[in-house]
Design an enzyme around this catalytic site. Structure first.
Site, mmCIF file in Angstrom:
data_model
loop_
_atom_site.group_PDB
_atom_site.id
_atom_site.type_symbol
_atom_site.label_atom_id
_atom_site.label_comp_id
_atom_site.label_asym_id
_atom_site.label_seq_id
_atom_site.Cartn_x
_atom_site.Cartn_y
_atom_site.Cartn_z
ATOM 1 N N LYS A 137 0.827 -1.206 0.000
ATOM 2 C CA LYS A 137 0.000 0.000 0.000
ATOM 3 C C LYS A 137 0.859 1.253 0.000
ATOM 4 C CE LYS A 137 -1.732 -1.644 3.799
ATOM 5 N NZ LYS A 137 -2.515 -1.874 5.039
ATOM 6 N N THR A 159 -7.230 9.201 9.831
ATOM 7 C CA THR A 159 -6.874 8.022 9.045
ATOM 8 C C THR A 159 -6.748 6.781 9.931
ATOM 9 O OG1 THR A 159 -4.543 8.594 9.311
ATOM 10 C CG2 THR A 159 -5.628 9.350 7.288
ATOM 11 N N GLY A 205 -7.243 3.446 11.418
ATOM 12 C CA GLY A 205 -7.906 2.221 10.970
ATOM 13 C C GLY A 205 -7.990 2.059 9.466
ATOM 14 N N THR A 206 -7.246 2.898 8.730
ATOM 15 C CA THR A 206 -7.311 2.821 7.255
ATOM 16 C C THR A 206 -6.963 1.420 6.735
ATOM 17 O OG1 THR A 206 -6.737 5.153 7.102
ATOM 18 C CG2 THR A 206 -6.408 3.851 5.133
ATOM 19 N N GLY A 207 -5.903 0.835 7.295
ATOM 20 C CA GLY A 207 -5.476 -0.494 6.847
ATOM 21 C C GLY A 207 -6.526 -1.557 7.141
ATOM 22 N N CYS A 208 -7.174 -1.420 8.292
ATOM 23 C CA CYS A 208 -8.216 -2.388 8.679
ATOM 24 C C CYS A 208 -9.396 -2.282 7.725
ATOM 25 C CB CYS A 208 -8.713 -2.113 10.099
ATOM 26 S SG CYS A 208 -7.413 -2.066 11.334
#
Ligand code: PXL
Length: 271
Positions: free
Chosen positions: A173, A204, A206-209
């Site tokens: 990412k 931002t 928790g963006t990856g979750c």
């Protein structure tokens, strides 16, 4: 028939990341969510003050209890918390009959460890061979592969090394890069870039979750991998753009953004 997805991840009581975010995103995609907890955090949008992994045995029992009874169409892992938990999930993943997305969460946005150093090797050697898609950010990809990422060629090399650990596909990412947030995917069909638009925001958390949960929901719904990644990336951008501004620190994304009804053909595997 109701589509089911499973998350195996940690609790974020502020609701922006971890299991809480995963379940909300599954729901937003019309997918019934199951959730196995690996660790508890004490946190809000300002800081993570405590991380408490559960026993590996407790994680094993939770997975075993749900998996035959309400089998998911896809699963994801988030924060795993200890080497023992990674080993346990890897062992069980060996007999999963559905795709597993691994978000190799290592450190929270605020710098608290969610995976100990001694678990990274185990994740690579034991879990990645049972993984359909691994979704590291740049730093996680560097730690997993030993490649310092400063160019597209570095990313290409890092994705190759991730696949050499045995996963089917890897997406690195670009959110933490300096320029445009381009995500790069390597799968059976080759290397492909997903260009993005940077949205400047402190919200931002928790963006990856959200990203890996959206991919998992799409896979559960029968979308192909590349379509799933594209849908999830667009979902995340709109979720950051319309973040509700909750909390006094780095707040959550908008978990209510609409999911496009896609024209892309889905794989049909309804019973
Ligand atoms: O976004 C990474 C992450 C995953 N899981 C839990 C978290 C965080 C970040 O804070 O708390 C439980």
């Amino acid at each position: 028939l109701q589509t089911v997805a499973l998350t195996i991840a940690g609790s974020d009581p502020s609701g922006g990341a971890g299991v809480q975010a995963d379940l909300k995103i599954f729901h937003q995609f019309g997918v019934y969510g199951e959730a196995v907890l690996t660790l508890l955090t004490v946190q809000n949008t300002r800081s993570v003050v405590r991380v408490q992994p559960l026993s590996a045995d407790l994680v094993r029992q939770q997975i075993e209890a749900v998996i035959d009874d309400i089998p998911p169409r896809a699963a994801k892992t988030g924060a795993l918390g200890s080497r023992e938990i990674v080993e346990t999930v890897a062992e069980l993943a060996g007999s999963f009959s559905f795709p597993l997305v691994v978000d190799p969460v290592m450190i929270s946005t605020h710098g608290k460890r969610l995976l100990p150093i001694d678990a990274i090797e185990t994740l690579k050697e034991r879990l990645l061979p049972h993984t359909h898609l691994v979704t590291p950010n740049i730093r996680e990809a560097e730690l997993l592969t030993g490649v310092t990422i400063a160019s597209e060629n570095n990313v290409r090399e890092a994705t190759k090394r991730l696949l050499a650990f045995g996963c089917r596909a890897a997406v690195i990412k670009g959110g933490h890069s300096v320029g445009e947030p381009i995500d790069y995917l390597l799968d059976d069909d080759g290397f492909v870039a997903f260009p993005g638009v940077r949205v400047n925001s402190r919200h931002t958390h928790g963006t990856g979750c959200v990203y890996s949960a959206a991919i998992t929901a799409c896979l559960a719904e029968g979308y192909k991998l590349r379509d799933s990644v594209g849908i999830a990336k667009d979902f995340v951008r709109r979720a950051i753009e319309t973040a509700p501004g909750l909390g006094t620190g780095s707040g959550p994304l908008n978990h209510f953004v609409t999911v496009p009804r896609m024209a892309a053909p889905r794989l049909v595997f309804r019973d």
